[in-house]
Scaffold this motif. Structure first.
Motif, PDB file in Angstrom:
ATOM      1  N   LYS A  63       0.837  -1.210   0.000  1.00  0.00           N
ATOM      2  CA  LYS A  63       0.000   0.000   0.000  1.00  0.00           C
ATOM      3  C   LYS A  63       0.870   1.258   0.000  1.00  0.00           C
ATOM      4  O   LYS A  63       0.570   2.222  -0.712  1.00  0.00           O
ATOM      5  N   GLN A  64       1.949   1.255   0.777  1.00  0.00           N
ATOM      6  CA  GLN A  64       2.866   2.397   0.801  1.00  0.00           C
ATOM      7  C   GLN A  64       3.460   2.641  -0.592  1.00  0.00           C
ATOM      8  O   GLN A  64       3.508   3.789  -1.062  1.00  0.00           O
ATOM      9  N   LEU A  65       3.901   1.587  -1.224  1.00  0.00           N
ATOM     10  CA  LEU A  65       4.493   1.716  -2.554  1.00  0.00           C
ATOM     11  C   LEU A  65       3.464   2.189  -3.576  1.00  0.00           C
ATOM     12  O   LEU A  65       3.761   3.066  -4.399  1.00  0.00           O
ATOM     13  N   GLN A  66       2.268   1.640  -3.514  1.00  0.00           N
ATOM     14  CA  GLN A  66       1.223   2.040  -4.452  1.00  0.00           C
ATOM     15  C   GLN A  66       0.862   3.516  -4.279  1.00  0.00           C
ATOM     16  O   GLN A  66       0.647   4.225  -5.264  1.00  0.00           O
ATOM     17  N   ASN A  67       0.813   3.983  -3.036  1.00  0.00           N
ATOM     18  CA  ASN A  67       0.528   5.396  -2.782  1.00  0.00           C
ATOM     19  C   ASN A  67       1.641   6.290  -3.315  1.00  0.00           C
ATOM     20  O   ASN A  67       1.378   7.332  -3.916  1.00  0.00           O
ATOM     21  N   HIS A  72       3.187  10.203  -7.441  1.00  0.00           N
ATOM     22  CA  HIS A  72       4.161  10.625  -8.452  1.00  0.00           C
ATOM     23  C   HIS A  72       3.512  10.694  -9.831  1.00  0.00           C
ATOM     24  O   HIS A  72       3.709  11.662 -10.574  1.00  0.00           O
ATOM     25  N   GLU A  73       2.725   9.685 -10.167  1.00  0.00           N
ATOM     26  CA  GLU A  73       2.049   9.674 -11.462  1.00  0.00           C
ATOM     27  C   GLU A  73       1.038  10.813 -11.574  1.00  0.00           C
ATOM     28  O   GLU A  73       0.871  11.392 -12.649  1.00  0.00           O
ATOM     29  N   LYS A  74       0.387  11.142 -10.477  1.00  0.00           N
ATOM     30  CA  LYS A  74      -0.564  12.258 -10.472  1.00  0.00           C
ATOM     31  C   LYS A  74       0.161  13.580 -10.736  1.00  0.00           C
ATOM     32  O   LYS A  74      -0.326  14.428 -11.492  1.00  0.00           O
ATOM     33  N   LEU A  75       1.325  13.749 -10.131  1.00  0.00           N
ATOM     34  CA  LEU A  75       2.121  14.956 -10.350  1.00  0.00           C
ATOM     35  C   LEU A  75       2.535  15.064 -11.816  1.00  0.00           C
ATOM     36  O   LEU A  75       2.389  16.128 -12.429  1.00  0.00           O
ATOM     37  N   ALA A  78      -0.479  15.940 -14.006  1.00  0.00           N
ATOM     38  CA  ALA A  78      -0.862  17.350 -13.884  1.00  0.00           C
ATOM     39  C   ALA A  78       0.092  18.221 -14.685  1.00  0.00           C
ATOM     40  O   ALA A  78      -0.336  19.167 -15.370  1.00  0.00           O
ATOM     41  N   TRP A  79       1.388  17.908 -14.619  1.00  0.00           N
ATOM     42  CA  TRP A  79       2.383  18.672 -15.375  1.00  0.00           C
ATOM     43  C   TRP A  79       2.118  18.550 -16.883  1.00  0.00           C
ATOM     44  O   TRP A  79       2.113  19.554 -17.601  1.00  0.00           O
ATOM     45  N   GLU A  80       1.877  17.321 -17.335  1.00  0.00           N
ATOM     46  CA  GLU A  80       1.590  17.103 -18.754  1.00  0.00           C
ATOM     47  C   GLU A  80       0.313  17.824 -19.177  1.00  0.00           C
ATOM     48  O   GLU A  80       0.252  18.387 -20.280  1.00  0.00           O
TER      49      GLU A  80
END
Length: 93
Positions: A63-67, A72-75, A78-80
């Motif tokens: 769960k920690q890794l998935q979060n 990171h993917e959300k960031l 958003a940048w893209e």
């Protein structure tokens, strides 16, 4: 909004790309993805749930890794999206 402003914003966003790459490296996202994949495979193995203490530790780590990966993917997404919006603004003038 003037076309020049979109160019300025787009350039500022493009200037962030190396920092985002450094962040990915600092967070070791690729290793996190590999570990998460390994742990997911482990949870599917026969007998995994027989050891409750071990299974809880594995689930917590997964769960920690998935979060971490999701944030990171959300960031990056958003940048893209912001880069794309600037490009669309330039096209529409």
């Amino acid at each position: 909004m003037a076309l020049i402003e979109y160019d300025v914003y787009k350039q500022k966003l493009r200037d962030m790309e190396p920092e985002l790459t450094k962040l990915s490296a600092a967070l070791d996202i690729e290793a996190a993805k590999q570990e998460a994949s390994r742990l997911e495979a482990e949870t599917a193995m026969d007998g995994f749930w027989n050891d409750l203490q071990r299974s809880q530790k594995v689930q917590m780590r997964l769960k920690q890794l998935q979060n971490k990966i999701a944030r990171h993917e959300k960031l990056l997404s958003a940048w893209e999206d912001l880069v794309t919006l600037c490009e669309m603004g330039q096209e529409e003038d």
